[in-house]
Design a protein around this motif. Structure first.
Motif, PDB file in Angstrom:
ATOM      1  N   MET A 119      22.455  -1.234 -18.222  1.00 14.69           N
ATOM      2  CA  MET A 119      23.435  -0.255 -17.755  1.00 14.69           C
ATOM      3  C   MET A 119      22.975   1.197 -17.935  1.00 14.69           C
ATOM      4  N   HIS A 120      22.054   1.422 -18.863  1.00  9.14           N
ATOM      5  CA  HIS A 120      21.567   2.793 -19.081  1.00  9.14           C
ATOM      6  C   HIS A 120      20.913   3.365 -17.830  1.00  9.14           C
ATOM      7  N   ALA A 121      20.456   2.473 -16.933  1.00  8.54           N
ATOM      8  CA  ALA A 121      19.829   2.941 -15.683  1.00  8.54           C
ATOM      9  C   ALA A 121      20.843   3.684 -14.808  1.00  8.54           C
ATOM     10  N   LEU A 122      22.151   3.483 -15.092  1.00 12.22           N
ATOM     11  CA  LEU A 122      23.207   4.153 -14.314  1.00 12.22           C
ATOM     12  C   LEU A 122      23.843   5.321 -15.077  1.00 12.22           C
ATOM     13  N   ASP A 123      23.244   5.697 -16.191  1.00 10.27           N
ATOM     14  CA  ASP A 123      23.822   6.809 -16.979  1.00 10.27           C
ATOM     15  C   ASP A 123      23.993   8.048 -16.109  1.00 10.27           C
ATOM     16  N   GLY A 124      25.194   8.654 -16.182  1.00 12.36           N
ATOM     17  CA  GLY A 124      25.458   9.866 -15.410  1.00 12.36           C
ATOM     18  C   GLY A 124      25.898   9.613 -13.976  1.00 12.36           C
ATOM     19  N   ASP A 125      25.886   8.336 -13.562  1.00  6.48           N
ATOM     20  CA  ASP A 125      26.296   7.995 -12.197  1.00  6.48           C
ATOM     21  C   ASP A 125      27.726   7.457 -12.233  1.00  6.48           C
ATOM     22  N   GLN A 151      28.667   3.735 -12.487  1.00  2.00           N
ATOM     23  CA  GLN A 151      28.656   2.976 -13.740  1.00  2.00           C
ATOM     24  C   GLN A 151      30.059   2.473 -14.101  1.00  2.00           C
ATOM     25  N   GLU A 152      31.084   3.282 -13.815  1.00  2.00           N
ATOM     26  CA  GLU A 152      32.459   2.871 -14.129  1.00  2.00           C
ATOM     27  C   GLU A 152      32.894   1.673 -13.286  1.00  2.00           C
ATOM     28  N   VAL A 153      32.501   1.668 -12.008  1.00  4.46           N
ATOM     29  CA  VAL A 153      32.830   0.539 -11.115  1.00  4.46           C
ATOM     30  C   VAL A 153      32.164  -0.740 -11.640  1.00  4.46           C
TER      31      VAL A 153
END
Length: 356
Positions: free
Chosen positions: A177-183, A186-188
């Protein structure tokens, strides 16, 4: 995902020599076919046949049992009337062989197979009519029904519990999930994983198990024009993701990939579901989880693509090809919600049944 330097890089001249040496065939025409991890050549021969020479990356070549099972499954399905490739035997009677080759980074062993060539174009190149989507669903269910009957002494190898693309491993995505940090995406993804954990996992005991293809995407289904100005499925290729899983996983994977190719993604699920249920009706638990399983596959695809980009930033454009569309569809589905999406799918499927 193959390691760096694992992908073969064999010249056409060297590939032609492999054909002569192991199959006693002389190429009259050769061209490269696209592949991410392996190397594939289209080959027409002086003797009259058309083939795909498949040179497997050195990493996957370390596990010949898995490749042998995939090759066996293709032959089994072909015998049972599905349009799959079969492997030509070498002059010594083998369905594949290990070749020691230097592709620019020292000698490594590569498994080589010569497969029959299937005519047709990828389904992504033609309009996905409701009739064609119905055939896709029907074909996907037939694949699993036939594979369910397959016997092989090494079948347990296909459990593939650590395989990241196994849909039973959706929760392993938490590690990436860290690959989506700041995106905001990530919440979806977190919402979908939560629903998978709380809603889907408890229903697994009610899902029917089987061996699945695991990757019936828009490039792995080939089609040809038929007499009624439509298309028929002329080929099912690439068994690299085959694993022992559940019928409903195959259906969710198929719906997700066909959604990527359709101008109105929401319309896809009902036609595929109707085709699927004409062969293998879902039970209540499977129906109830289909929505979250389709979204889970979108998450699997998107998170792993983003993670791959962190490893191979130079390949970002290739790795993210389908992600742009996938992100939009995932957002839209989660906004519309389970109840409304299911209404569309199940009502469309019902209309198909009434027309038959």
């Amino acid at each position: 995902m193959a390691e760096q330097h694992a992908k073969p890089n064999v010249s056409q001249c060297a590939a032609a020599e492999l054909m002569k040496k192991h199959y006693n065939l002389t190429p009259s025409e050769m061209r490269y076919l696209p592949s991410y991890d392996d190397q594939n050549f289209y080959v027409a021969t002086v003797e009259g046949g058309q083939y795909v020479l498949k040179i497997t990356n050195s990493e996957d070549s370390k596990d010949p049992t898995l490749l042998e099972l995939q090759t066996y499954a293709m032959a089994f399905m072909h015998e049972n009337g599905l349009p799959t490739q079969t492997a030509l035997r070498t002059t010594t009677g083998q369905v594949m062989f290990l070749e020691d080759m230097d592709c620019g980074y020292g000698f490594q062993k590569y498994l080589v197979r010569l497969l029959t060539y299937l005519p047709g174009i990828p389904i992504s190149k033609v309009p996905l009519s409701p009739q064609l989507l119905h055939k896709v669903g029907q074909t996907a269910a037939r694949v699993d029904n036939i594979l369910k009957e397959m016997k092989h002494p090494q079948l347990s190898v296909l459990q593939r519990e650590g395989f990241i693309w196994n849909m039973s491993n959706i929760l392993h995505l938490e590690k990436y999930m860290h690959a989506l940090d700041g995106d905001p995406l990530q919440e979806v993804v977190k919402l979908v994983l939560h629903q998978y954990k709380t809603f889907v996992v408890p229903k697994y005991p009610s899902f029917r198990k089987c061996l699945i293809h695991g990757d019936l995407n828009d490039l792995n289904l080939l089609v040809q024009a038929n007499e009624s100005n439509g298309h028929r499925i002329s080929g099912i290729i690439d068994f690299g993701d085959m694993n022992i899983s559940y019928y409903v996983h195959e259906l969710a994977i198929t719906i997700m990939y066909m959604m990527l190719e359709h101008p109105e993604p929401l319309e896809v699920g009902g036609a595929i579901l109707a085709g699927w249920e004409s062969v293998f009706p879902l039970n209540e638990a499977e129906k109830d989880c289909l929505f979250w399983l389709v979204l889970s596959r979108f998450c699997q695809s998107l998170v792993l693509a983003r993670y791959s980009v962190t490893l191979h930033p130079e390949n970002e454009e290739y790795l993210m090809i389908s992600s742009k569309k996938g992100i939009q569809i995932l957002r839209r589905l989660s906004e519309i919600g389970k109840e409304q999406v299911e209404n569309v799918w199940f009502q469309t499927a019902m209309q198909f049944k009434e027309q038959k």
